[in-house]
Structure formats: C-alpha cells, structure tokens
Design a protein around this motif. Structure first.
Motif, PDB file in Angstrom:
ATOM      1  N   GLU A   1      -9.880  -0.665   3.099  1.00 55.21           N
ATOM      2  CA  GLU A   1      -9.954   0.704   2.598  1.00 55.21           C
ATOM      3  C   GLU A   1     -11.385   1.194   2.689  1.00 55.21           C
ATOM      4  OE1 GLU A   1      -8.384   1.316  -1.259  1.00 55.21           O
ATOM      5  OE2 GLU A   1      -6.292   1.042  -0.643  1.00 55.21           O
TER       6      GLU A   1
ATOM      7  N   ARG B   1     -13.510   4.146   1.231  1.00 53.96           N
ATOM      8  CA  ARG B   1     -13.446   5.161   0.187  1.00 53.96           C
ATOM      9  C   ARG B   1     -14.684   6.045   0.272  1.00 53.96           C
ATOM     10  NH1 ARG B   1     -11.287   1.498  -4.973  1.00 53.96           N
ATOM     11  NH2 ARG B   1      -9.492   0.585  -3.860  1.00 53.96           N
TER      12      ARG B   1
ATOM     13  N   THR C   1      -7.157   4.309   4.903  1.00 59.86           N
ATOM     14  CA  THR C   1      -6.532   2.996   4.770  1.00 59.86           C
ATOM     15  C   THR C   1      -6.149   2.492   6.150  1.00 59.86           C
ATOM     16  OG1 THR C   1      -5.623   3.631   2.622  1.00 59.86           O
ATOM     17  CG2 THR C   1      -4.680   1.699   3.673  1.00 59.86           C
TER      18      THR C   1
END
Length: 530
Positions: free
Chosen positions: A284, A286, A293
C-alpha cells in the motif's frame, strides 16, 4: 582469617567507617533480606520549608569481605536479587584484608553492569533444566579498578554513596526501575504464533494493514527473549488480535497520460505485509488524499487500485488544483500509474501499469473533469491576484464554494457571450458599446470581487436583444464586508465611465447575468462553458 571471622570483622569496620563519616548505620538482625546495613544520611541544609525539602539519601549495603589476592566476590543469588530490585541505591562493599588489617576497599554500585549481571543470572536460573532455590545459586562480581576507592577515609566512602544519587531519591528510584525493566532486550524481544480461520485472504490482508481492527485468533504462548534466553511470557488461548501497522519507508506515486500535461506526482509512505498469504501479497502506498493498493495474486496477476480519500482533507489552493488534475487523469484514456518505494536508501519502481483496464469513461464524464480541473486552475489564478495567503488550507466545502465563484471567469475566458433583452435598457433607445461584468468568490472567510470589460453589440435581425462578448482586462479586489457585490460593481462602473454593469453568478449549472443599475430586473442565462 576464616570466612566467618572475616565477615564479622568487615562488618565492624564498615560500621565504624560510617560512624566516623557521620552516617547512621542500621544493621540487619538477620541476614535474610539481602543486605547487612541501611545507611542514612542526615538532612541537608535547604532553602525549602521543612515540609517541602527533599528527603535525605538512604542506601542499603551488603558487606563482602575478602582476603588479599581474591579477584571476585560471590553473592547468594536470592540476596543479590533483593539489592537489584531495591528502589534505594544499593551497594556491595568489599574490604580487602591483609591479615587483620583492611588494605583496600571496593564499592560495587548495583546499577549498570552489576545490575545486568544479577538479572541475567536470575533468568539463567529460571531457564535451567534442574532449577534450585535461589539461595543455592550465586552470582559473582570482579573486583575491578573502577570500583576501588581512593582511600580508606570515611569522607571517601561518604562521597561515593552521595555521588551515586546526585538528583535525589525520587529521581533515582524512577531511573533504576526504568533501567531494570529495559536491560537485556533487543529489537525482537517478544514473539508468538497464532492461527486464524479465514476463507478470504483479502480479509487477513486488510487486518495486517489496519483496516480490520480486531481479528479472532487462537494464540500460542507469547515468548520473551531477554539476555538471549527465551522463556514463556503470556500463555496462549483464544483472543482478539489488533495491529497498528508501521510504514516501511517513503513512497512516490506518478500518474500521467498522453496529451494531459505534466504528470501528477505525490509522495507518501508505503506499507507491506510481513509475509505472503497463500500466494497473495500486497503493498500500500498511502499519500495525502488517496491510497494506491498493489496486490499480487497466485496466478501472477497484479491488481493496482487507486482510491480517493478526501474526507476531512484541508489543502492549499495549489494542492486542491493538483488533486483536481488527479481526478481528470483517472478518467482520460491511456493514463498510467507508477509507484516507487524506498529500498536500501534508494527509490525503486515496483509497478508501472495502466490506471484502468475497464471500459473507457463516457465523453461527458471526461469533459466534466476537464472543466473541474480548469476551474480549479482559475481559483489559483484568482487567489494569487487577490493577494490571498497561499499557505492557508481550505476544506473541501470551502474549495467547492471558491470554484463556484470562479466558474463564470472560466466561461468568459473561453468566449462565453451574454445575451439580454434591451427593453427599458435606455430611454433614448441607444446602447453603450462597453459594459462592466463581474462576480464574486470566497476564500476561507474573505470575500473578493473579480470584474472586467465586455463589448456590447445589437443585431438588426434581433433589435430587442443585446449581446456582450470579448471579456478582457480582469481585475480582482477584496470586498469590504458591509458592501454588497452589486454596489461594488456599480462603483467600478462609474470609476471606469461605463454606462452599464452586470453581476454574473453560477446557479443550477448555468451562469446568470443580472443588471446592477437601480430599478432594473434584466436577467439572462448564459450557456455552460465547453
């Protein structure tokens, strides 16, 4: 001397030394508490009142006398444990005798290496295959030069005890407790196993990434490793497991498409699974406002998904413009997304794939996002022209309000014309060849007005229609709170010697022009910008 005589002589020598050092030396009647003496200092002179002055220094001592030539002292492990876990300063005082006279004195402070030696020996005793009572085990300490006192004078002993507790008894107790709890651990102090029954690997991956807060598991024993010795710490059984994942390093996301201008670039953090789950593995990335993802499946496929997360977001105008461009790049054809993660101090690309493999978006959807990106750019232009602080952050609602005020500017700059009925526009039947057109927008709690000049035309085929086009010379000003937008534009009309002024606003997806000259209700709808 014999050991019993040596021990008694050493204790009498220590008692005498304390008395001459003006220290109160209280002996233990039975040596079952791990120490022979409690040594108390008198109250020091203090500027504090009696009720606020700190307590005097107090320490516990075990005397271990040895004959000359001894290199180590042996202490029963149960006695050593008491000194290690005593919150007061604790010491082994070791007088060295030549015949019946002491010739050297060692004071071993039970902190640092000595404390570590006792705790390690206790753990070894716990882990032994044939554990015995601690009173049958021992721990030894070397008589080293750093613990040797410079002389046998009472003042030297007193100063040694005092130097061990420079910040008072309260601070000493906290520091020793902290040290006792931290010695002997490395980065992987605890380990355990658990089993879980899940039919969907994605559920377990969601748990490891913190998306599922609690997971029913069957836990094995939690093991603790200290001083290199592993022992059970918490017994296993059914329970709920939660995890708060930590980032592994920096991440970079880049999204681009042919003919869509510069790529969108954002930085953030990346998270990974500690292991694959039945051949499934996930990373992932972020970043502020969105999540990427990347999931690898057992059939060697790679799924990359981008999800926006603008809930509660507050960004600068420039940041909002970039995220409006991001939404556009998500819907145009032939857009690609690539991700990089930090590895050994360098950024390494881990994927470069089409952003969408599905059906192309409808033309109207793409056009809508193009307009939103363009009007976000106009908000940036207007905010800079207005002198708005570019470091201030706007919420999503605040930026949407600003875009509503900037939408007519985009429409005018793209050549939108304004058509109005001419009835009652002039008593003599003539019309001006120029008019002032403006509107309003808000940024945070401040109101601004934009305005410019448009050319006015009438057509012989439609003599009752008036058309304005050619928007130019735009200016932006902060508006005083007590002044209406219409009054502001009316004042600018007079300032520029223009006969007419029109106020433009965005409502219901269309631009609406309103004449701001008093006693006029002329209104016309203007087409949506394309």
């Amino acid at each position: 001397m014999e050991n019993d005589d040596l021990g008694r002589v050493g204790e009498l020598f220590f008692d005498s030394l304390c008395t001459r050092a003006r220290l109160t030396c209280n002996s233990s009647n039975r040596d079952k508490v791990g120490w022979d003496f409690v040594v108390d200092f008198p109250h020091e002179h203090s500027q504090h009142t009696f009720d606020h002055r700190p307590g005097p220094l107090s320490c516990v001592v075990q005397v271990k006398s040895v004959n000359n030539g001894a290199r180590r002292v042996m202490v029963r492990l149960d006695m050593a444990e008491r000194l290690a876990k005593e919150i007061k300063p604790s010491f082994f005082v070791c007088p060295v005798y030549e015949g019946e006279e002491p010739i050297r004195l060692y004071v071993i402070h039970v902190r640092g290496k000595p404390l570590e030696a006792i705790l390690k020996r206790l753990r070894q005793a716990q882990a032994s295959r044939n554990p015995q009572r601690l009173s049958k085990k021992s721990v030894s300490f070397a008589l080293v030069e750093r613990d040797r006192l410079s002389g046998l004078e009472p003042s030297v002993l007193r100063q040694t005890f005092s130097d061990a507790c420079p910040n008072g008894m309260d601070v000493y107790a906290v520091e020793k407790a902290k040290e006792r709890k931290s010695l002997g651990y490395d980065d992987k102090a605890y380990a355990g196993k658990f089993s879980v029954e899940l039919s969907n690997p994605d559920e377990l991956m969601d748990f490891f990434f913190g998306r599922r807060r609690e997971l029913p598991v069957e836990m094995g024993d939690i093991l603790e490793t200290r001083f290199g010795i592993t022992l059970p710490h918490v017994p296993g059984g059914p329970g709920l497991l939660s995890i708060d994942p930590a980032p592994r390093g920096r991440a970079l996301v880049r999204i681009h498409a042919d003919g869509a201008g510069d790529p969108f670039v954002a930085t953030g953090e990346f998270f990974t699974l500690p292991f694959d789950i039945e051949g499934h593995y996930r990373v992932e990335l972020r970043c502020p406002g969105f999540l990427v993802t990347a999931t690898r499946r057992p059939e060697a496929t790679l799924d990359v998904r981008l999800d926006l997360d603008w809930d509660g977001a507050e960004w600068t105008v420039s940041d909002w413009l970039e995220h409006a461009r991001l939404r556009l790049l998500m819907v145009v054809d032939n857009s690609f997304i690539e991700g990089e993660v930090e590895h050994d101090g360098r950024m390494r690309r881990i994927f470069h794939v089409p952003l969408s493999d599905g059906e192309p978006f409808a033309v109207n959807t793409v056009n809508h996002h193009r307009i939103m990106s363009a009007v976000a750019k106009r908000v940036l232009t207007l905010s800079r022209a207005a002198g708005f602080d570019q470091a201030l952050r706007l919420s999503a609602d605040e930026f949407e309000i600003a875009m509503g005020g900037a939408m007519p500017v985009l429409a005018l700059e793209r050549g939108m014309t304004i058509q109005l009925g001419v009835e009652g526009m002039g008593a003599d039947g003539t019309f001006p060849d120029r008019a002032l057109v403006g509107g309003c927008f808000r940024l945070k709690d401040d109101s601004y007005v934009w305005y410019g000049v448009m050319e006015v035309h009438t057509e012989q085929a439609q003599p009752t229609k008036l058309t304005m086009s050619g928007f130019s010379g735009m200016r932006v000003c902060r508006k005083e709170e007590q002044q209406s937008f219409a009054d502001f534009l009316a004042a600018r009309r007079l300032e520029h010697s223009l006969a007419e002024a029109f106020f433009l606003e965005w409502s219901g997806g269309r631009a609406i022009a309103r004449r701001v000259v008093p006693n006029s209700e002329a209104v016309a709808e203007c087409p949506h910008p394309q």
